[in-house]
Each structure stands twice: as C-alpha cells, then as structure tokens.
Write a protein that holds these residues in place. Structure first.
Motif, PDB file in Angstrom:
ATOM      1  N   GLN A  61       0.818  -1.288  -0.058  1.00 60.67           N
ATOM      2  CA  GLN A  61      -0.036  -0.065   0.076  1.00 60.67           C
ATOM      3  C   GLN A  61       0.797   1.073   0.010  1.00 60.67           C
ATOM      4  N   ASP A  66       1.148   4.553  -2.273  1.00 61.36           N
ATOM      5  CA  ASP A  66       1.037   5.832  -1.719  1.00 61.36           C
ATOM      6  C   ASP A  66       2.134   6.775  -2.214  1.00 61.36           C
ATOM      7  N   VAL A  73      -1.410   0.298   8.427  1.00 63.22           N
ATOM      8  CA  VAL A  73      -1.164   1.402   7.257  1.00 63.22           C
ATOM      9  C   VAL A  73      -0.205   2.382   7.914  1.00 63.22           C
ATOM     10  N   ASP A  78      -7.437   6.279   7.551  1.00 59.27           N
ATOM     11  CA  ASP A  78      -7.979   5.115   7.035  1.00 59.27           C
ATOM     12  C   ASP A  78      -9.287   4.836   8.034  1.00 59.27           C
ATOM     13  N   CYS A 130      -6.600   4.545   2.011  1.00 59.10           N
ATOM     14  CA  CYS A 130      -6.529   3.363   1.290  1.00 59.10           C
ATOM     15  C   CYS A 130      -7.390   2.623   1.056  1.00 59.10           C
ATOM     16  N   GLN A 181      -4.693   6.895  -6.237  1.00 60.57           N
ATOM     17  CA  GLN A 181      -3.895   5.970  -5.372  1.00 60.57           C
ATOM     18  C   GLN A 181      -4.462   4.433  -5.474  1.00 60.57           C
ATOM     19  N   ARG A 238      -2.001   1.245  -7.012  1.00 63.09           N
ATOM     20  CA  ARG A 238      -1.764  -0.258  -6.210  1.00 63.09           C
ATOM     21  C   ARG A 238      -1.253  -1.245  -7.410  1.00 63.09           C
TER      22      ARG A 238
END
Length: 306
Positions: A132, A136, A161, A222, A262, A286, A290
């Motif tokens: 992740q 980012d 995270v 998050d 995320c 974002q 991934r």
C-alpha cells in the motif's frame, strides 16, 4: 534493479531508499507504457483476510505482465484445515514462482519466507502493509515531483498502514506525522525503528489532529476499526470523531494539500463525502497505483527483462 531479484518483501524496511526509488521509477515507466516486460511465471495469492484492491490489483498486474495467477483460497485448500505453514511453504515453493500473502501474524509470513525460496510478498499483516505504501509514495511523487521535504499527516488509528507510512517516510525523506488518540497510537517499536531509519525526515506522533495537519502537503486517513475489529467500531466512534478528515480540518493543511485514503472508506466517519469527492482527493489515483506499484514490485523480484 538486479539486486532485488529473488528477494522477499515482508516489511517496508526490506527495501532501502534507493530500491524504493527504483521500484517507483519502474512503476512510473510501466504506467506510462515506456517499458513492457513479459513473463510466463505464476503468482500465487494466499489470502486469509478479505481483499478487493489488493487481490484484483495483484491479479491484473500479473496478467498484464503475461503471467498466470492462482487464488489459493484457504476455505478450499488444506491451509484452511491446519496444515503446518512449513509444509505448505515447501510445497508451494515447488509449484509457484512468486507468492503474495495476506494474513494476521507477521511471524506467519516470516515462516513462509524461511521455508520457501521463491519471493514472498506481504500483501498485508496486522503489523504492516508495505505494498500500500509503495502505491502511496508513487501517488505523492506524481503530484509533487519528489518526496523529500514534504509532510504527510496520517489521522486516525495507529494501525498497519500507519506503521508502513512511518517506515516508508523515514526511508524516503518524507516527513510523517501521526495523529491518534492516546490509546490508539502506533506500535512504539515501529515508531522507534522509523526514527532510527530517518536521516532526512522528521517522525512525529501526536494526539492533536489540528497540530498534526497544520502545513501538511498530504493528509491521509483510514478506517477507525480495521479488519477483525468491526465489533469495536461503535465504541470507537466518539473517541475518533475529532480525527475526522473534513473541510474544517483540511483548512489547516497546506493550500496545495492532497487527500489520501487506502480504502475501503466509511463516508461520514473517518472522512466526509465532501472531502473524499473533492478537488483535493487523489484517492482514486492512489487505488489505481496499487496495480502499477505491485506490477513493478513483481517485475523487480522476478528479475524480468524487457
């Protein structure tokens, strides 16, 4: 990139600063179509936890590289019936070329890596989520051109995270501030590790979200209750309410600040719909990244040549 061939990514610090930069640069080139490496390898996905973005992005990335994907669902394989990790790892090592694992304990991931010679990728544990963070960092770099000197503020639960953001920021020169309630701050050992790794960045853990967000170029949040903690969500709501990312909180950030999450998100809880859908949001970029970051990671660990 040759030094990454055959390696594992179990935790963010498994990559040094230059290796992270190399993976991000490769991800950029893959995303732009400048490079098109191909392979006939097989990626295994062994996920003990639910997944949407990680499962799909890994699968699409591998298919786009020309490889195949096997979904090793624990509900329909022997791993879900208590087969020892050591046995599973040694068998899968003889079938697969690379394996991404989403599980609970970091130690289980390390055991897989100990008994399998193929590259093992951490697709999320309770301690870390390094894939992740690669996405980012790619998103931040796309927006600002560089990572060094920027400040990323993470607001909310000090979870996996948050841990990977601390470590990833420390390694790349990105200042990281974590704003979390006193009893929900990140693991103290991870914080200490991040501070030791940081040579050109500042690592801070705070309780005041306004102080943490002030002047930040990236504001990140998050869910307040991670996977497996859903039964705690209602009790956490009043504790985390001051940490909601809304327009009022964003008014304290840099005027050019972007917003990251995320996903999955709970609109109206950790982030408002207004911010999530607003001009500052880079959440969908974002999410797309991934796939590009993980494609670059797979290519690097497999040592693919164009």
């Amino acid at each position: 990139m040759k030094q990454l061939k055959g390696r594992d990514l179990l935790a963010t610090p498994d990559l040094n600063q230059q290796e992270i930069e190399d993976v991000l640069q490769l991800a950029k080139q893959l995303k732009n179509g400048e490079l098109k490496p191909r392979c006939d390898k097989v990626l295994g996905l062994l996920f003990y936890k639910a997944s949407t973005r990680t499962r799909v992005s890994f699968s699409v990335a591998m298919y786009q590289l020309g490889g195949q994907v096997i979904d090793l669902n624990p509900k329909v394989t022997q791993v879900g019936r208590g087969e020892p990790i050591e046995d599973t790892a040694r068998v899968l090592d003889r079938y697969l070329d690379i394996l991404a694992i989403r599980t609970f304990a970091q130690q289980d991931l390390q055991t897989f890596a100990e008994y399998a010679a193929i590259p093992i990728i951490n697709a999320l544990t309770d301690l870390e989520h390094p894939c992740q963070i690669l996405a980012d960092l790619l998103t931040v770099r796309e927006n600002f051109g560089s990572l060094k000197g920027l400040t990323l503020t993470y607001v909310g639960d000090g979870n996996n995270v948050a841990h990977s953001l601390l470590l990833g920021g420390a390694l790349t020169g990105l200042n990281v501030r974590i704003a979390a309630p006193e009893d929900y701050q990140p693991n103290s050992e991870i914080v200490s590790q991040a501070k030791q790794l940081a040579t050109n960045s500042e690592i801070e853990v705070l309780t005041d979200p306004i102080e943490a967000v002030t002047g930040a170029q990236i504001v990140y949040t998050d869910v307040w209750a991670s996977m497996g903690q859903e039964d705690l969500a209602d009790a956490r709501m009043p504790i985390f309410q001051p940490y909601q990312v809304n327009e009022k909180l964003m008014s304290h950030a840099d005027k050019e600040a972007i917003v990251l999450h995320c996903l999955p998100a709970h609109r109206g809880e950790e982030i408002t719909a207004e911010v999530m859908e607003g001009a500052r949001s880079r959440i969908w970029d974002q999410a797309e990244n991934r796939m590009h970051a993980q494609k670059a990671l797979i290519a690097a660990l497999l040592g693919l040549e164009e």
